[in-house]
Design a protein around this motif. Structure first.
Motif, PDB file in Angstrom:
ATOM      1  N   MET A  23      67.628  32.140   1.671  1.00 34.45           N
ATOM      2  CA  MET A  23      68.200  31.093   2.515  1.00 34.45           C
ATOM      3  C   MET A  23      67.793  29.715   2.021  1.00 34.45           C
ATOM      4  N   MET A  42      67.613  25.907   3.451  1.00 41.04           N
ATOM      5  CA  MET A  42      67.731  24.899   4.517  1.00 41.04           C
ATOM      6  C   MET A  42      67.016  23.619   4.116  1.00 41.04           C
ATOM      7  N   THR A  43      65.792  23.789   3.567  1.00 31.93           N
ATOM      8  CA  THR A  43      64.891  22.651   3.384  1.00 31.93           C
ATOM      9  C   THR A  43      65.356  21.740   2.248  1.00 31.93           C
ATOM     10  N   GLY A  94      62.441  19.210   6.097  1.00 30.36           N
ATOM     11  CA  GLY A  94      62.636  20.641   6.245  1.00 30.36           C
ATOM     12  C   GLY A  94      62.773  21.036   7.700  1.00 30.36           C
ATOM     13  N   THR A 103      63.880  26.971  -2.109  1.00 31.47           N
ATOM     14  CA  THR A 103      64.697  28.177  -1.922  1.00 31.47           C
ATOM     15  C   THR A 103      63.940  29.321  -2.576  1.00 31.47           C
ATOM     16  N   LEU A 109      50.486  30.511   4.828  1.00 34.62           N
ATOM     17  CA  LEU A 109      51.919  30.323   4.570  1.00 34.62           C
ATOM     18  C   LEU A 109      52.813  30.643   5.767  1.00 34.62           C
TER      19      LEU A 109
END
Ligand SMILES: Cc1cc2nc3c(=O)[nH]c(=O)nc-3n(C[C@H](O)[C@H](O)[C@H](O)COP(=O)(O)OP(=O)(O)OC[C@H]3O[C@@H](n4cnc5c(N)ncnc54)[C@H](O)[C@@H]3O)c2cc1C
Length: 542
Positions: A182, A184-185, A190, A217, A416
């Motif tokens: 995915m 997005m950031t 982000g 990504t 993380l």
């Protein structure tokens, strides 16, 4: 050569254990929310997870991190990432045992425990190596998001839910197994995905052209990606394949791989799109809603992944303490070490109980519960993990600090899950949002909490504090972490009081729900049944 000394008191390697069937708390959680059949179906995976072979794959995949190949010999862009074969072995085992998208298909076929089965397997298996959990998770999470576009789901769902792991770039419609990522950031933000600048322009054939970039990504060798981009209607979600149906590579320029603190077996990239072809997922302008479907599911895996990391660290610490002596006695038999190990074990059991409860909510379709409990659990369990892993690492003394031990790897991985899929503050604020918008979520979570009402005075007092906290409208954003943390603690307390042995629940209530908790681990009060807690936490050899 003369021998200068005899090597004694060093700890043998930890192999030949079963992190699924040998973990009493995990087994009990599985049987509570599923059944024997479910547990039995994970037998091979558990045996593999404790094997020397799997440990070696984990080591090799991390000592030989992925390498970016932007161009071929003749200067053509290829944008490929090269992995050590051990990475593919790990992926193949995880996908092959149904830890990626498979539960969605099984659930549709009538398996009432498909998500719990996967959760138990994921918690056990990723103790071997956490990095490959990322693409496994994203593949799992892509399925419900893709169902927003039934015309795409019909094409890709079989691949995403399959147990085949197929390496290599090919038309995703023709592959037996697919992996999803995915995007997005972006550089400018982000958490605030609405600030994305990647543009998508509709084409005459119904597809879109995406132009822009993504700053993070992960798993860029995946077959398909869910990507956010701006259309005239606002932020929209797209499915972007790496290979187009006509056999051409889609434009997916890998600029760099991130040089990360941990998660080193996994590749995380910076990508540029330049008229990259994408298919719309859901309605234009409703992309945040579509990707949230994916993020809610990845958050469940953040809790599972952190519970896995904590459990892996605990298993190593217990193994060491049972084989190492100091001052004339085994470490595990010394009272203060028992306190440390028991405290870490309590943390591990609380994380495990909550993680599997969340997966059971997925099986049962308890969306209200999952929305709030998932966010609170993600905040709290992931936030606790680095401190707990550090304590387990110290059980090994200096041996825990050197790279021949897996503890440094676990330690680097440990922050993380708290960062991605909603960093600590963002997820705590999301807990408030879920509470504001959805009173059914609050009711569902409080019902689970109240199931243990009256079982322990310290718990009842904590629940009263939680209710006061929830009822107070003052400065809510400022207090978001307190609210999220207390919600998670009360949930964990309730689960342990309902289902764990008295010794574990008592230690949890005496520290996390009362007293001066907030200082360091290994401070369980006098009278705690530390030896009993430690015994329960030992993973039995196969
Ligand atoms: C190893 C790794 C792999 C990743 N893989 C992917 C991937 O595959 N795909 C992808 O899309 N992204 C990925 N990410 C990115 C990750 O999701 C983002 O880093 C994360 O969402 C935070 O965004 P940001 O880094 O832009 O930080 P920011 O959004 O700038 O946030 C910085 C800090 O501010 C806090 N903050 C933000 N808003 C508020 C607020 N309103 N109030 C108080 N505090 C606030 C945050 O909690 C955070 O602590 C990855 C990240 C890492 C580290």
């Amino acid at each position: 050569m003369n021998a200068t000394h005899t090597v004694t008191n060093q700890v043998p390697p930890l192999v030949g254990h079963d992190p699924i069937a040998g973990d009493t708390a995990l087994v009990e959680a599985c049987l509570r929310h599923a059944d024997e059949l479910t547990l039995d179906s994970l037998e091979d995976l558990g045996a593999l997870a404790g094997s020397e072979q799997a440990a070696e794959w984990g080591r090799l995949a991390n000592e030989n991190p992925p390498r970016l190949r932007t161009h071929d010999r003749t200067g053509h862009r290829i944008d490929e990432v090269e992995f050590h074969p051990a990475w593919h072995e790990l992926m193949s085992a995880a996908v092959g045992h149904g830890l990626a998208g498979t539960p969605w298909a099984l659930a549709e076929a009538g398996d009432a425990h498909a998500h719990v089965r996967r959760a138990v397997g994921y918690l056990g298996w990723t103790q071997v190596e956490a990095g490959h959990g990322c693409p496994v998770t994203m593949t799992y999470a892509a399925v419900p998001a893709l169902r927003r576009a039934p015309e795409l789901a019909v094409v890709f769902e079989a691949g995403l839910t399959s147990t085949s792991y197929e390496v290599g770039l090919a038309d995703p419609r023709a592959k037996a197994g697919l992996v999803a990522g995915m995007g997005m950031t972006e550089k400018q933000g982000g958490s605030d995905v609405r600030a994305g600048t990647t543009k998508a322009v509709a084409r005459i054939d119904g597809t879109y052209h995406l132009t822009g970039h993504k700053w993070f990504t992960s798993a860029p060798m995946s077959d398909v990606f869910l990507v956010l981009a701006q259309t005239e209607e606002g932020v929209s979600c797209f499915l972007v394949p790496r290979m187009l149906p006509d056999g051409e590579r889609n434009v997916f320029r890998l600029q760099r791989l991130k040089d990360k603190l941990g998660d080193r077996s996994n590749a995380s990239s910076e990508v540029e799109f330049d008229r990259t072809v994408g298919w719309l997922v859901g309605e234009p302008g409703r992309g945040v809603r579509a990707i949230l479907e994916m993020v809610t599911t990845t958050r469940l895996d953040c809790v599972l992944g952190s519970a896995s990391t904590v459990r892996a660290a605990l298993t190593q610490a217990l193994h060491h303490a049972r084989h190492r002596s100091a001052f004339g006695a085994r470490l595990v038999d010394q009272p203060l070490m028992q306190n440390v190990l028991a405290d870490v074990a309590v943390e591990s059991e609380a994380a495990t109980a909550l993680a599997i409860r969340l997966a059971a909510a997925q099986d049962a379709g308890e969306t209200d519960f999952l929305r709030l409990a998932g966010a609170a659990g993600k905040f709290f369990v992931c936030k606790r993990t680095p401190a707990v892993v550090a304590e387990a690492l110290e059980v090994l003394g200096g041996n825990g600090y050197v790279e021949e031990s897996v503890l440094p790897r676990l330690y680097r991985q440990s922050p993380l899950n708290s960062i991605w899929e909603g960093s600590g503050n963002v997820i705590a604020l999301d807990v408030l949002r879920a509470m504001e918008r959805d009173s059914a979520s609050v009711a569902a979570v409080l019902a689970e909490v109240e199931a243990a009402a009256g079982a322990d005075d310290r718990f009842d007092a904590a629940v009263a504090r939680l209710r006061a906290e929830l009822a107070d409208p003052a400065d809510l954003p400022l207090r978001a972490r307190r609210v999220a943390g207390q919600l998670a603690l009360c949930l964990q307390g309730s689960l342990l009081l309902q289902h764990a042995p008295g010794a574990v629940a008592d230690a949890f209530c005496a520290t996390r729900l009362a007293g001066d908790w907030g200082s360091v681990l290994g401070t369980l009060p006098a009278g705690t049944a530390v030896a009993e807690i430690v015994d329960r936490a030992v993973v039995a050899p196969v």
